[in-house]
Design a protein around this motif. Structure first.
Motif, PDB file in Angstrom:
ATOM      1  N   THR A 121     -17.038  92.660  24.543  1.00 57.04           N
ATOM      2  CA  THR A 121     -15.680  92.861  24.028  1.00 57.04           C
ATOM      3  C   THR A 121     -15.716  93.628  22.715  1.00 57.04           C
ATOM      4  O   THR A 121     -14.914  94.547  22.500  1.00 57.04           O
ATOM      5  N   THR A 122     -16.637  93.276  21.829  1.00 55.92           N
ATOM      6  CA  THR A 122     -16.790  94.004  20.571  1.00 55.92           C
ATOM      7  C   THR A 122     -17.037  95.479  20.838  1.00 55.92           C
ATOM      8  O   THR A 122     -16.420  96.356  20.226  1.00 55.92           O
ATOM      9  N   LYS A 123     -17.917  95.770  21.792  1.00 54.89           N
ATOM     10  CA  LYS A 123     -18.208  97.171  22.127  1.00 54.89           C
ATOM     11  C   LYS A 123     -16.980  97.863  22.709  1.00 54.89           C
ATOM     12  O   LYS A 123     -16.755  99.048  22.467  1.00 54.89           O
ATOM     13  N   GLY A 124     -16.155  97.117  23.438  1.00 58.30           N
ATOM     14  CA  GLY A 124     -14.922  97.684  23.970  1.00 58.30           C
ATOM     15  C   GLY A 124     -13.960  98.101  22.864  1.00 58.30           C
ATOM     16  O   GLY A 124     -13.346  99.166  22.933  1.00 58.30           O
ATOM     17  N   PHE A 125     -13.843  97.248  21.851  1.00 58.79           N
ATOM     18  CA  PHE A 125     -12.975  97.593  20.713  1.00 58.79           C
ATOM     19  C   PHE A 125     -13.509  98.827  19.988  1.00 58.79           C
ATOM     20  O   PHE A 125     -12.745  99.719  19.617  1.00 58.79           O
ATOM     21  N   ILE A 126     -14.810  98.873  19.784  1.00 58.01           N
ATOM     22  CA  ILE A 126     -15.416 100.022  19.102  1.00 58.01           C
ATOM     23  C   ILE A 126     -15.229 101.287  19.926  1.00 58.01           C
ATOM     24  O   ILE A 126     -14.844 102.339  19.400  1.00 58.01           O
ATOM     25  N   LEU A 127     -15.477 101.189  21.233  1.00 60.63           N
ATOM     26  CA  LEU A 127     -15.306 102.358  22.104  1.00 60.63           C
ATOM     27  C   LEU A 127     -13.865 102.850  22.090  1.00 60.63           C
ATOM     28  O   LEU A 127     -13.616 104.058  22.004  1.00 60.63           O
ATOM     29  N   SER A 128     -12.916 101.944  22.154  1.00 58.96           N
ATOM     30  CA  SER A 128     -11.507 102.337  22.111  1.00 58.96           C
ATOM     31  C   SER A 128     -11.198 103.079  20.815  1.00 58.96           C
ATOM     32  O   SER A 128     -10.533 104.120  20.823  1.00 58.96           O
ATOM     33  N   GLY A 129     -11.684 102.550  19.707  1.00 63.57           N
ATOM     34  CA  GLY A 129     -11.455 103.203  18.421  1.00 63.57           C
ATOM     35  C   GLY A 129     -12.086 104.574  18.356  1.00 63.57           C
ATOM     36  O   GLY A 129     -11.450 105.542  17.906  1.00 63.57           O
ATOM     37  N   LEU A 130     -13.321 104.674  18.825  1.00 62.20           N
ATOM     38  CA  LEU A 130     -14.015 105.967  18.792  1.00 62.20           C
ATOM     39  C   LEU A 130     -13.328 106.992  19.691  1.00 62.20           C
ATOM     40  O   LEU A 130     -13.254 108.177  19.344  1.00 62.20           O
ATOM     41  N   MET A 131     -12.832 106.524  20.830  1.00 60.30           N
ATOM     42  CA  MET A 131     -12.110 107.436  21.729  1.00 60.30           C
ATOM     43  C   MET A 131     -10.865 107.984  21.031  1.00 60.30           C
ATOM     44  O   MET A 131     -10.576 109.178  21.132  1.00 60.30           O
ATOM     45  N   ASN A 132     -10.129 107.120  20.332  1.00 62.75           N
ATOM     46  CA  ASN A 132      -8.952 107.583  19.596  1.00 62.75           C
ATOM     47  C   ASN A 132      -9.346 108.587  18.522  1.00 62.75           C
ATOM     48  O   ASN A 132      -8.779 109.678  18.432  1.00 62.75           O
ATOM     49  N   ILE A 133     -10.303 108.188  17.706  1.00 64.59           N
ATOM     50  CA  ILE A 133     -10.672 109.011  16.548  1.00 64.59           C
ATOM     51  C   ILE A 133     -11.249 110.353  16.976  1.00 64.59           C
ATOM     52  O   ILE A 133     -10.737 111.414  16.613  1.00 64.59           O
ATOM     53  N   PHE A 134     -12.317 110.305  17.763  1.00 59.74           N
ATOM     54  CA  PHE A 134     -12.996 111.551  18.112  1.00 59.74           C
ATOM     55  C   PHE A 134     -12.254 112.350  19.175  1.00 59.74           C
ATOM     56  O   PHE A 134     -12.322 113.579  19.177  1.00 59.74           O
TER      57      PHE A 134
END
Length: 135
Positions: free
Chosen positions: A8-21
């Motif tokens: 789940t932590t990795k999912g939150f990070i991935l979602s954030g990175l997808m938005n940002i990058f």
């Protein structure tokens, strides 16, 4: 941290990175004028910047998401709004026209809503599990 929490932590990070990058790359750091031209309501440079800010918000709770279930509920709503907006945009516009003007903008319009639908369901599952656990 359990395996489930690590996932789940990795999912939150991935979602954030997808938005940002996703925004920074496809908007060419806010210099791609074609993206705002085709949806000035949600995808103005200010709107794109706010997508980046949401990305940082997703990452900021990645290790403590279980402590803020109602904030995760807000993430569900945010993703639903953007995903629904994209779906409506796709129904009423031709992404091929965007591709003709700019390939990067065309790719952006082709994929951003898919990303939002995926993370809508991710956040929804997390939210429902947190609410169920906290009862």
């Amino acid at each position: 941290m359990t395996v489930r929490n690590q996932f789940t932590t990795k999912g939150f990070i991935l979602s954030g990175l997808m938005n940002i990058f996703g925004v920074l790359i496809f908007s060419r750091f806010f210099t791609n004028s074609v993206i705002p031209d085709y949806d000035s309501q949600a995808m103005s440079n200010f709107g794109l910047l706010m997508i980046v800010v949401w990305g940082f918000a997703f990452i900021s709770v990645s290790k403590n998401f279980d402590k803020v279930p109602w904030l995760i509920g807000v993430f569900v709503i945010e993703k639903l709004v953007y995903a629904s907006h994209w779906t409506n945009w796709m129904i009423n516009n031709k992404v091929s026209e965007v591709f003709e003007k700019d390939k990067m903008a065309g790719i952006f319009y082709s994929i951003y809503g898919i990303n939002d639908w995926v993370f809508f369901f991710f956040f929804l599952v997390v939210f429902l599990k947190l609410i169920q656990t906290n009862k």
